[in-house]
Scaffold this active site. Structure first.
Site, PDB file in Angstrom:
ATOM      1  N   ARG A  10       0.875  -1.183   0.000  1.00  0.00           N
ATOM      2  CA  ARG A  10       0.000   0.000   0.000  1.00  0.00           C
ATOM      3  C   ARG A  10       0.904   1.222   0.000  1.00  0.00           C
ATOM      4  NH1 ARG A  10      -5.363   1.341   3.444  1.00  0.00           N
ATOM      5  NH2 ARG A  10      -6.112  -0.028   1.804  1.00  0.00           N
TER       6      ARG A  10
ATOM      7  N   HIS B  65      -7.045   0.799  -6.619  1.00  0.00           N
ATOM      8  CA  HIS B  65      -7.316  -0.092  -5.481  1.00  0.00           C
ATOM      9  C   HIS B  65      -7.989  -1.347  -6.056  1.00  0.00           C
ATOM     10  CE1 HIS B  65      -7.726  -1.380  -1.493  1.00  0.00           C
ATOM     11  NE2 HIS B  65      -8.549  -0.493  -0.987  1.00  0.00           N
TER      12      HIS B  65
ATOM     13  N   GLN C 230     -10.073  -3.868  -3.949  1.00  0.00           N
ATOM     14  CA  GLN C 230     -11.349  -3.293  -3.537  1.00  0.00           C
ATOM     15  C   GLN C 230     -12.391  -3.448  -4.652  1.00  0.00           C
ATOM     16  OE1 GLN C 230     -12.116  -1.633  -0.447  1.00  0.00           O
ATOM     17  NE2 GLN C 230     -14.119  -2.078  -1.297  1.00  0.00           N
TER      18      GLN C 230
ATOM     19  N   ASP D 207     -17.197   7.113  -2.232  1.00  0.00           N
ATOM     20  CA  ASP D 207     -15.968   6.996  -1.431  1.00  0.00           C
ATOM     21  C   ASP D 207     -15.691   8.381  -0.844  1.00  0.00           C
ATOM     22  OD1 ASP D 207     -13.531   6.201  -0.341  1.00  0.00           O
ATOM     23  OD2 ASP D 207     -12.451   6.194  -2.252  1.00  0.00           O
TER      24      ASP D 207
ATOM     25  N   CYS E  56     -16.397   1.714  -0.090  1.00  0.00           N
ATOM     26  CA  CYS E  56     -15.235   0.870   0.243  1.00  0.00           C
ATOM     27  C   CYS E  56     -14.892   0.927   1.723  1.00  0.00           C
ATOM     28  CB  CYS E  56     -14.044   1.286  -0.603  1.00  0.00           C
ATOM     29  SG  CYS E  56     -13.598   3.013  -0.396  1.00  0.00           S
TER      30      CYS E  56
ATOM     31  N   ARG F  73     -13.584  -8.635   0.782  1.00  0.00           N
ATOM     32  CA  ARG F  73     -12.142  -8.357   0.632  1.00  0.00           C
ATOM     33  C   ARG F  73     -11.357  -9.609   1.007  1.00  0.00           C
ATOM     34  NH1 ARG F  73     -10.248  -3.235   0.935  1.00  0.00           N
ATOM     35  NH2 ARG F  73      -8.321  -4.279   0.345  1.00  0.00           N
TER      36      ARG F  73
END
Ligand code: CP
Ligand code: NVA
Length: 313
Positions: free
Chosen positions: A98, A125, A128, A228, A268, A296
């Site tokens: 990340r 991402h 996700q 988001d 998310c 996830r």
């Protein structure tokens, strides 16, 4: 499949469908594929879901996990990114990273001999987006049509910032052949590069990826509404300015009234309640945000299951 999952562009539609299938097959099962193996998490930003789900996924595959926090290794500062990648490749079997710069994950992937998985960068991402589409499939695909699900009948309406999550959703929608409309303020749309990539892919798959400034038009007849945060990690200093610009794109009961009655609401997480989404919607009957969070785990377990054997890892 390629060795790495840096971008959704590393997968084709068939591979995405295969990951959905594997995730359902191995969900909840304790396996020994990763016995004696180690996954390292190299994180430059905080995380709840990604850190825990990657760890649990690898434990369920029988392996061990090492977490390296932002301050631990000084990625690219104490040591260059290629050197970190080459060292890690001698000790561990997969890297989940990340980062701020997307290039950092690209460099890790180019210089590591083991799989590198993007656990969020400023540009994408992918894990996700895969979990989000898997969650839509779980809710809208009956067991008989699951494998041959017609994504062409799904309209996903995304509200707010054209950010990393939005980019990965666009590329996934394009590969699966879904319709996606993105509504946000001028100047905060997805990057041109991602619009072009998604539209190019759409020509092959029949997907449709469009941008509008009109939230009602975007919500009209939507099967899924997605939002988001308005300011992502690293953009905290812009949060104040963005609040007023993004306000017309808040996901609230009025916006839902333009969509299909059983519209699914995705986010998310983490959510900023009262900003991009109201609490009544986030906690309401249309919300499937915790199913996404759970998925996830299942999708990343499938990704690791698929990538680990590729390098003898
Ligand atoms: N959605 C997501 O990636 O959450 P975290 O930032 O908590 O990992
Ligand atoms: N766009 C958000 C997603 C967090 C999971 C961020 O990058 O902070």
């Amino acid at each position: 499949m390629k060795k790495d999952l840096v971008s959704i562009a590393d997968l084709n539609g068939e591979e995405i469908r295969e990951l959905f299938k594997i995730s359902a097959e191995i969900k909840g099962k304790q396996l020994d594929l990763a016995q004696g193996k180690t996954l390292v998490l190299v994180f430059e930003k905080p995380s709840l879901r990604t850190r825990v789900t990657f760890s649990v996924a690898f434990f369920q595959l029988g392996g061990n996990v090492i977490y390296l926090a932002p301050a631990d290794i000084g990625l690219g500062k104490r040591e260059s990114v290629p050197d970190v990648a080459r060292n890690l490749s001698r000790w561990v079997d997969a890297i989940s990273a990340r980062t701020f710069a997307h290039k950092t994950i690209q460099e890790l992937a180019e210089n590591a001999s083991i799989p590198v998985i993007n656990a969020l960068s400023d540009a994408e991402h992918p894990c996700q987006a895969l979990a989000d589409f898997l969650t839509i499939l779980d809710h809208l695909g009956s067991s008989s049509e699951r494998e041959a699900f017609d994504w062409g009948k799904i309209k996903l309406a995304y509200f707010g910032d054209g950010n990393n999550v939005c980019h990965s959703l666009m590329l996934t929608a394009a590969r699966l052949g879904a319709r996606m409309v993105i509504a946000g303020p001028q100047g905060y749309g997805p990057k041109q590069e991602f619009i072009e990539m998604a539209q190019e892919e759409s020509k092959k798959t029949g997907a449709s990826i469009t941008i509008t400034r009109d939230p009602k038009e975007a919500a009209a007849d939507a099967d899924v509404i997605y939002t988001d945060v308005w300011a992502s990690m690293g953009q905290e200093q812009e949060a104040e300015k963005r609040r007023s610009l993004f306000a017309p794109f808040q996901v609230n009961p009025e916006l839902l009234s333009y969509a299909k009655p059983n519209v699914l609401v995705e986010h998310c997480l983490p959510a900023h309640r009262g900003e991009e989404i109201t609490s009544d919607v986030l906690d309401g009957p249309n919300s499937i945000v915790l199913d996404e969070a759970e998925n996830r785990l299942h999708i990343q377990k499938a990704i690791l299951y698929r990538l680990l054997p590729l390098t003898g890892g």
